[in-house]
Design an enzyme around this catalytic site. Structure first.
Site, PDB file in Angstrom:
ATOM      1  CG  HIS A 299      -1.209  -1.607 -12.727  1.00  0.00           C
ATOM      2  ND1 HIS A 299      -0.051  -0.868 -12.799  1.00  0.00           N
ATOM      3  CD2 HIS A 299      -2.220  -0.688 -12.652  1.00  0.00           C
ATOM      4  CE1 HIS A 299      -0.337   0.416 -12.760  1.00  0.00           C
ATOM      5  NE2 HIS A 299      -1.654   0.552 -12.674  1.00  0.00           N
ATOM      6  CD  GLU A 300      -5.985  -1.627 -13.476  1.00  0.00           C
ATOM      7  OE1 GLU A 300      -6.505  -1.008 -12.526  1.00  0.00           O
ATOM      8  OE2 GLU A 300      -5.376  -1.049 -14.394  1.00  0.00           O
ATOM      9  CG  HIS A 303      -4.738   0.711  -8.885  1.00  0.00           C
ATOM     10  ND1 HIS A 303      -3.960   1.698  -8.321  1.00  0.00           N
ATOM     11  CD2 HIS A 303      -4.523   0.796 -10.232  1.00  0.00           C
ATOM     12  CE1 HIS A 303      -3.302   2.349  -9.270  1.00  0.00           C
ATOM     13  NE2 HIS A 303      -3.612   1.810 -10.431  1.00  0.00           N
ATOM     14  CG  HIS A 309      -0.345   4.890 -10.809  1.00  0.00           C
ATOM     15  ND1 HIS A 309      -1.485   5.588 -11.148  1.00  0.00           N
ATOM     16  CD2 HIS A 309      -0.440   3.696 -11.439  1.00  0.00           C
ATOM     17  CE1 HIS A 309      -2.240   4.850 -11.953  1.00  0.00           C
ATOM     18  NE2 HIS A 309      -1.623   3.695 -12.146  1.00  0.00           N
ATOM     19  CE1 TYR A 355       0.431   6.904 -14.015  1.00  0.00           C
ATOM     20  CE2 TYR A 355       1.142   9.135 -14.532  1.00  0.00           C
ATOM     21  CZ  TYR A 355       0.156   8.259 -14.131  1.00  0.00           C
ATOM     22  OH  TYR A 355      -1.093   8.730 -13.853  1.00  0.00           O
TER      23      TYR A 355
END
Length: 405
Positions: A299-300, A303, A309, A355
């Site tokens: 996930h990071e 980014h 997101h 989310y």
């Protein structure tokens, strides 16, 4: 194919007491490999014995959670046809039985499928044929996937078969989503963050990631990185394993920083967070306590490759509803739309960048719900096919630079 109603088999199963067998079975003997009630099959190994013209088998198990609704498949007789079996949706294989028929000199098979409370399987795949005739093989279930099915192909003259397997990713809807874990870890530093885990930028408009891609050299996108010495050897290995999934599926390569002037500095600070895209110079990416897991690392890193997101997309209102009345005071901005390039990739409810439905809730009511009512949002596993597709499109990855599983 015959229905499994054999009292002798059921008696035999009970005698084993549900314990997992770890050694290879005897040639021309019975195979019974059963994981315990909180585990599922994680590996299948086979050796061919040319003297007896029979296979020996071994399995390993990995943890899932307390299983329920378990049942054995029908008994498959390989003398009358090949195996083509898959567990029902949202169930995975917990045990394997095989008996040797001395008259036909062939094996019969059954598989035990189990579900778990709120287990959902998705993104299912099927291997090609694993082995050639009379060939040994060992097949580990990939990553965070679960074994769900078995296929055999075309017996040769010795009665040996080729094998293939089906497997699916799985999520536990009662579990905590990746983004929810991140939000929890970041609560002490939330005032520094945008959208929960994106470091606020003072260098550029935070809504637009312009000219922030990593450079591409000879068809590969090199992202230099450093790992600080705060991480244990096991944590460093987990980070590198998570990076490897990008190497397998995209043209992105995370390479140790040497003389490069821009790099990702992976630190063990408070929380899990990153900048969006390449900022120039050293840019920190934090994997603090509770953050060194496969999904959070991916996930990071996504980014850092330049992505916001999923529910921040310009077209998100066609797919989800945002319930600001349920959002914590002061956190409504985390649900703002961003000026994004969606790369003609469909909206992905299952994206690792999405989310969860309760994120930033002030009253334990949903803050975000899918317009497609059958959809589940947020997950706990790893990149989806659409996550990978977006990376490949953003960086114009050619097929020659993408490895296959």
């Amino acid at each position: 194919m015959s229905t499994l109603t054999l009292p002798a088999l059921l008696l035999m199963l009970s005698l084993f007491g549900g314990k997992t067998t770890v050694a290879f079975n005897q040639v021309k003997g019975m195979l019974y490999k059963k994981c315990d009630e909180t585990q599922v099959i994680s590996m299948v190994e086979s050796k061919y014995d040319a003297s007896f013209k029979d296979r020996q088998w071994n399995t390993a198990c990995k943890n899932l959670k307390q299983l329920s609704e378990c049942s054995w498949s029908p008994l498959f007789f390989l003398t009358s046809g090949e195996i083509k079996f898959n567990c029902p949706a949202n169930q995975v294989i917990n045990a394997i039985y095989s008996g040797y028929d001395h008259e036909t000199k062939e094996r019969n098979w059954s598989f035990r499928c189990c579900g778990a409370s709120n287990l959902v399987t998705f993104e299912c795949s099927e291997t090609p044929m694993i082995n050639f005739f009379k060939e040994n093989f060992i097949w580990p279930v990939p990553g965070d996937n679960y074994l769900t099915g078995v296929t055999t192909y075309f017996s040769n003259g010795d009665g040996d078969h080729r094998w293939g397997f089906s497997y699916c990713r799985g999520i536990d809807l009662d579990g905590v989503t990746i983004n929810s874990k991140i939000i929890s870890s970041n609560s002490p530093i939330s005032h520094y963050m945008e959208e929960g885990d994106v470091m606020k930028s003072t260098k550029r408009n935070a809504n637009v990631c312009s000219n922030c891609k990593w450079p591409k050299i000879n068809g590969l996108v090199n992202v230099p990185y450093k790992l600080t010495e705060d991480f244990s050897s096991d944590e460093k290995q987990q980070i590198q394993n998570s990076m490897s999934s990008f190497h397998l599926n995209t043209c992105v390569r995370f390479v140790p920083q040497s003389t490069q002037s821009s790099w990702v500095n992976i630190v063990k600070n408070s929380g899990c967070w990153s900048w969006i895209g390449r900022t120039g110079g050293r840019q920190d990416l934090s994997l603090g306590s509770g953050c060194v897991t496969h999904g959070i690392i991916q996930h990071e890193l996504i980014h850092a490759l330049g992505f916001w997101h999923e529910q921040s997309r310009t077209d998100r209102d066609l797919y989800v509803r945002i319930h600001l009345e349920n959002v914590l005071d002061g956190y409504q901005r985390n649900f703002d739309l961003h000026e994004t390039n969606n790369l003609n990739v469909p909206y992905d409810y299952s994206s690792i960048m999405h989310y969860g439905s309760l994120d930033f809730s002030r009253n334990n009511r949903f803050t975000i719900t899918p317009i497609q009512t059958s959809a589940t949002i947020g997950q706990r596993v790893q990149m989806t096919e659409n996550d990978i597709l977006k990376i490949n499109k953003l960086y114009d990855c050619g097929e020659d630079n993408i490895k296959e599983f």
